[in-house]
Write a protein that holds these residues in place. Structure first.
Motif, mmCIF file in Angstrom:
data_model
loop_
_atom_site.group_PDB
_atom_site.id
_atom_site.type_symbol
_atom_site.label_atom_id
_atom_site.label_comp_id
_atom_site.label_asym_id
_atom_site.label_seq_id
_atom_site.Cartn_x
_atom_site.Cartn_y
_atom_site.Cartn_z
ATOM 1 N N VAL A 126 -2.310 0.330 8.787
ATOM 2 C CA VAL A 126 -3.021 1.196 7.837
ATOM 3 C C VAL A 126 -2.145 1.496 6.634
ATOM 4 O O VAL A 126 -2.607 1.466 5.485
ATOM 5 C CB VAL A 126 -3.448 2.506 8.521
ATOM 6 C CG1 VAL A 126 -3.848 3.546 7.492
ATOM 7 C CG2 VAL A 126 -4.597 2.257 9.459
ATOM 8 N N LYS A 127 -0.851 1.764 6.882
ATOM 9 C CA LYS A 127 0.040 2.068 5.759
ATOM 10 C C LYS A 127 0.175 0.863 4.836
ATOM 11 O O LYS A 127 0.117 0.997 3.609
ATOM 12 C CB LYS A 127 1.418 2.487 6.271
ATOM 13 C CG LYS A 127 1.408 3.839 6.933
ATOM 14 C CD LYS A 127 2.813 4.400 7.042
ATOM 15 C CE LYS A 127 2.762 5.848 7.438
ATOM 16 N NZ LYS A 127 3.290 6.105 8.769
ATOM 17 N N LYS B 32 -3.924 -1.151 -9.346
ATOM 18 C CA LYS B 32 -3.135 -1.162 -10.587
ATOM 19 C C LYS B 32 -3.337 -2.476 -11.331
ATOM 20 O O LYS B 32 -3.439 -2.491 -12.563
ATOM 21 C CB LYS B 32 -1.649 -0.950 -10.263
ATOM 22 C CG LYS B 32 -1.327 0.483 -9.882
ATOM 23 C CD LYS B 32 0.157 0.677 -9.666
ATOM 24 C CE LYS B 32 0.422 2.124 -9.270
ATOM 25 N NZ LYS B 32 1.760 2.344 -8.743
ATOM 26 N N ARG C 213 -2.927 0.527 2.764
ATOM 27 C CA ARG C 213 -2.993 1.482 1.660
ATOM 28 C C ARG C 213 -2.135 1.032 0.496
ATOM 29 O O ARG C 213 -2.520 1.160 -0.659
ATOM 30 C CB ARG C 213 -2.521 2.855 2.124
ATOM 31 C CG ARG C 213 -3.523 3.634 2.935
ATOM 32 C CD ARG C 213 -2.980 4.989 3.267
ATOM 33 N NE ARG C 213 -2.999 5.852 2.092
ATOM 34 C CZ ARG C 213 -3.943 6.744 1.853
ATOM 35 N NH1 ARG C 213 -4.953 6.864 2.675
ATOM 36 N NH2 ARG C 213 -3.881 7.503 0.790
ATOM 37 N N ASP C 214 -0.944 0.492 0.805
ATOM 38 C CA ASP C 214 -0.085 -0.013 -0.270
ATOM 39 C C ASP C 214 -0.781 -1.130 -1.027
ATOM 40 O O ASP C 214 -0.760 -1.165 -2.264
ATOM 41 C CB ASP C 214 1.235 -0.532 0.313
ATOM 42 C CG ASP C 214 2.175 0.600 0.669
ATOM 43 O OD1 ASP C 214 3.000 0.412 1.586
ATOM 44 O OD2 ASP C 214 2.077 1.654 0.017
ATOM 45 N N GLU D 14 -1.095 2.045 13.022
ATOM 46 C CA GLU D 14 -0.607 2.966 11.987
ATOM 47 C C GLU D 14 0.146 2.211 10.902
ATOM 48 O O GLU D 14 -0.044 2.447 9.713
ATOM 49 C CB GLU D 14 0.287 4.007 12.651
ATOM 50 C CG GLU D 14 0.690 5.136 11.756
ATOM 51 C CD GLU D 14 -0.466 5.857 11.133
ATOM 52 O OE1 GLU D 14 -1.564 5.868 11.704
ATOM 53 O OE2 GLU D 14 -0.281 6.397 10.031
ATOM 54 N N ILE E 222 -3.548 0.314 -3.304
ATOM 55 C CA ILE E 222 -3.107 0.991 -4.518
ATOM 56 C C ILE E 222 -2.573 0.007 -5.538
ATOM 57 O O ILE E 222 -2.876 0.107 -6.737
ATOM 58 C CB ILE E 222 -2.061 2.050 -4.144
ATOM 59 C CG1 ILE E 222 -2.763 3.207 -3.479
ATOM 60 C CG2 ILE E 222 -1.306 2.519 -5.345
ATOM 61 C CD1 ILE E 222 -1.886 4.322 -3.146
#
Lengths: 247, 290
Positions: free
Chosen positions: B74-75, B86, B78-79, B71, B82
């Motif tokens: 995965v977090k 950018k 994702r960071d 978990e 993203i």
């Protein structure tokens, strides 16, 4: 004048860019909060599945404790993020987490009292988490119904588990409950807008109801064909007279 | 009664008890034997039960820790995704006027991604079975590879290769343990995504009039596509890559078509205001700044 228009256009677009960036960052935080709620609600559900007639009270007590931890820690984070903004816009981000939470809470309530935890009661527990100055964040009906549909799957698992432990009356209670849920929802779902998720879940729910009914039937009607379990009081030929052997 | 080792197993005892019960005349005599063997069966079963319980408790802890680690990975992934996106959007803002500033900001942002988010990922994965969690962090790593290679290409026109990337990641790892390196599979998947971004960049440059830049991108992509088409059929576990190869082919075709249209049919177009081409409709008009 062209430069003025250009600057004001640039500013306007700059504001749009900031708004969209903030919305996307909020969505990302909400997805993370929703994942946390999902995982911890699943842990509560696994805890409830460990129930049997000997440890019912301890298991349910621990489950309720874990559930209130989920509420106070993770759901409050979600409420803080969503309050005061367009929470409907971000529904798809937090919906899975809310559905798992509804599933866990209703499962605990059923195992404790045999009744369904309804939406108003759930929202009453969420009320203290919201900031009193703003409109409180409430679970909406759609997420609640989707959570109920998942609940039937977990109840099916619970019923099969209870049957394999020999608690047939409990399984039949679950069977009646699930049948009633399915019956009522079958009347409601065709009238729902935006009901693609619900239709899929209704098919799964029907399978769950059939599984529970088949299992209860097999045990009830064909029970006499089975060798009764060691420790039961039924007299049966191979082990007549042998005292209870604790495994 | 003399007992061999095998006779001590509880299942065997149970079978013996059932056999004994079926023989009626000796039932009373063997009742006491039955009782003591039942007690022994009970003790042994409890011992086996508690050691099994402990073993399963350890399995449960291991699995819980693995799931929690997954978990967190995965977090972190994702960071990385993203923030790498950018960086890529920042690079897309490039034009011939602001090339230096845009690239400088992009590199700064990329360094932030590396130091802040990739280091978090490295901390989580180091020393553990990081291959087991590959599916959790792979999307993030692919976006990161995409962003880094795009920056390098815009700066120098060359491909940032895997060794250089891993050299950048080396300082983030704990020196006492094996450093976390990007593996070849994630690198190639990131390269495939890079071609999509380069296609977007090329179309953007053409609409700004920088046709030579677009042709440079075109040659670069053609070469990547050519080399990868030779490698991908030999890869194991190449389902993702095959899909990306199809997308890559579409990207290459789009760029080639665009460059062709501008190059071959360029004379049919009204040249852009401000260019030095003499053309019928605007002959003699002074440059108009938009």
């Amino acid at each position: 004048m062209a430069t003025e228009t250009e600057t004001s256009l640039k500013d306007a677009f700059g504001k749009y860019a900031d708004f969209l960036n903030n919305l996307n960052e909020k969505r990302e935080r909400i997805v993370k909060a929703s994942r946390d709620i999902t995982i911890n609600s699943k842990k509560v559900i696994f805890q409830v599945h460990r129930i049997n007639k000997y440890n019912k009270d301890e298991v349910l007590e621990k489950a309720e404790k874990d559930l209130s931890a989920v509420t106070n820690q993770y759901v409050s984070r979600l409420v803080k993020e969503l309050q005061g903004c367009d929470f409907w816009k971000l529904r798809r981000a937090y919906s899975p987490g809310v559905q798992e939470y509804v599933e866990a809470a209703t499962l605990c309530k059923f195992c404790k009292s045999g009744t369904l935890l309804n939406l108003d009661e759930m929202n009453a527990t969420l009320l203290p988490l919201s900031d009193p100055s703003e409109e409180p964040l409430q679970i909406n009906i759609l997420d609640y119904l989707l959570g109920l549909a998942d609940l039937t799957g977990e109840l099916m698992r619970l019923a099969i588990g209870r049957i394999s432990d020999g608690e047939i009356e409990y399984a039949e209670k679950i069977c009646k409950f699930v049948r009633e849920l399915h019956r009522e929802l079958t009347l409601v779902v065709p009238l729902m807008d935006d009901s693609h998720d619900m239709k899929t879940k209704m098919e799964v729910m029907l399978q769950s109801v059939m599984k529970i009914e088949n299992a209860c039937f097999s045990v009830h009607v064909r029970g006499s064909e089975y060798i009764p379990m060691l420790g039961s009081s039924d007299q049966s030929y191979p082990l007549m007279g042998v005292p209870n052997i604790d495994p």
